[in-house]
Write a protein that holds these residues in place. Structure first.
Motif: not given
Length: 328
Positions: A171-182
């Motif tokens: 996944i990309r960085h922006w996807e990681a930071i908007i996924n609270e659990e991740y």
């Protein structure tokens, strides 16, 4: 400093309609200071534009500062008054940063002193860095070498399916930071601060597999196994991992919607596993070299590192041969 102090300084009269405005304005300025600090931490080089104070100076001349000033009570929106407030918030902000850093590293020292960590176990933060660092890198490398995967299938359509299958492992960085659990459980804070788009992050559906893979790799490539088996360590480690059927089964179960055969997915798994193994083993071999062959090491030796490994491997082979002969 507090709101009453500034009211006294500016000779303001309390207005109940201004409740919360001071706090809101301060929070906006503090958030700006935090972004300047992040810029300093995450940007390499010595350009003046990456300086904390340079960014503060630019901010005082920007429209953002004008907008933030408008959030304060009417008597506090003067430019000079807000410059004074900004200087004091910088002092408070720096005190917070120092205190937070001291508390963090003090806790790390306490934890490491109280809790002995076995060879093959690491903290959650280090484990997350290992997973994204090694498994994420391996996924990226397999994707970059995708032209080699053409031999795995019989059609271009299958090749594209395989490419999509590997793409879903990251996944990309922006996807990681908007996924609270991740972001909370899988993304190391140090990686999050330094990542400028170049770090390949492991997809949430593969993260549990990544934990088990890295644990298995650490168990077969560590200081003890290298010391015991020398060069033969890599052959033994690869054989042990290839025989780990539970790990392969978990990998295949992560994504079953691709339509690829188990044979093709197993080939992808083997390529990824070998890259992770060799990259992780390289770290351990370098550490072993520094601890045992450096002239400054407590266990240092005048024998070259590779020569020592070869001799150790031959000694192990001779010992094994003698043991087998004695059993005949």
């Amino acid at each position: 400093y507090n709101e009453k102090w500034f009211e006294t300084l500016y000779g303001l009269i309390y207005n109940p309609y201004d409740d919360g405005k001071f706090d809101t304005g301060c929070q906006c300025i503090i958030s700006q200071l935090l972004s300047f600090y992040e810029c300093v931490v995450t940007t390499s080089g010595s350009s003046p534009r990456t300086s904390f104070w340079y960014n503060v100076m630019v901010y005082t001349r920007s429209t953002s500062f004008v907008s933030d000033r408008a959030l304060f009570p009417m008597g506090m929106q003067d430019h000079t008054a807000c410059i004074i407030l900004l200087q004091m918030l910088v002092v408070v902000f720096k005190q917070w940063i120092v205190k937070a850093g001291n508390e963090f590293f003090h806790k790390k020292r306490e934890d490491s002193a109280k809790t002995p960590i076995p060879v093959a176990v690491c903290s959650d933060d280090d484990e997350n860095r290992d997973i994204n660092g090694f498994l994420g890198w391996a996924v990226k490398e397999v994707l970059c070498d995708f032209r080699d995967l053409a031999i795995m299938s019989n059609s271009d359509e299958d090749d594209m399916t395989a490419r999509d299958y590997i793409e879903r492992m990251k996944i990309r960085h922006w996807e990681a930071i908007i996924n609270e659990e991740y972001f909370r459980s899988c993304y190391s804070p140090s990686d999050a601060m330094r990542n400028r788009g170049g770090l390949t992050l492991v997809s949430p559906i593969y993260f549990s597999f990544g934990r088990n893979m890295m644990a298995a790799v650490r168990n077969v490539t560590n200081q003890e196994t290298i010391s015991e088996k020398k060069n033969a360590c890599m052959v033994a480690a690869e054989n042990a991992l290839m025989a780990h059927t539970e790990l392969l089964a978990q990998f295949l179960a992560c994504d079953t919607s691709s339509g690829l055969s188990d044979e093709v997915r197993t080939k992808i798994y083997v390529k990824i596993l070998k890259k992770v193994l060799h990259a992780r083993a390289g770290v351990e071999f370098r550490r072993y070299s520094e601890d045992n062959t450096s002239r400054y090491a407590a266990k240092g030796s005048t024998v070259a590192f590779r020569t020592g490994l070869d001799v150790g491997s031959k000694s192990t082979s001779v010992a094994n041969s003698i043991m087998l002969e004695s059993k005949k």
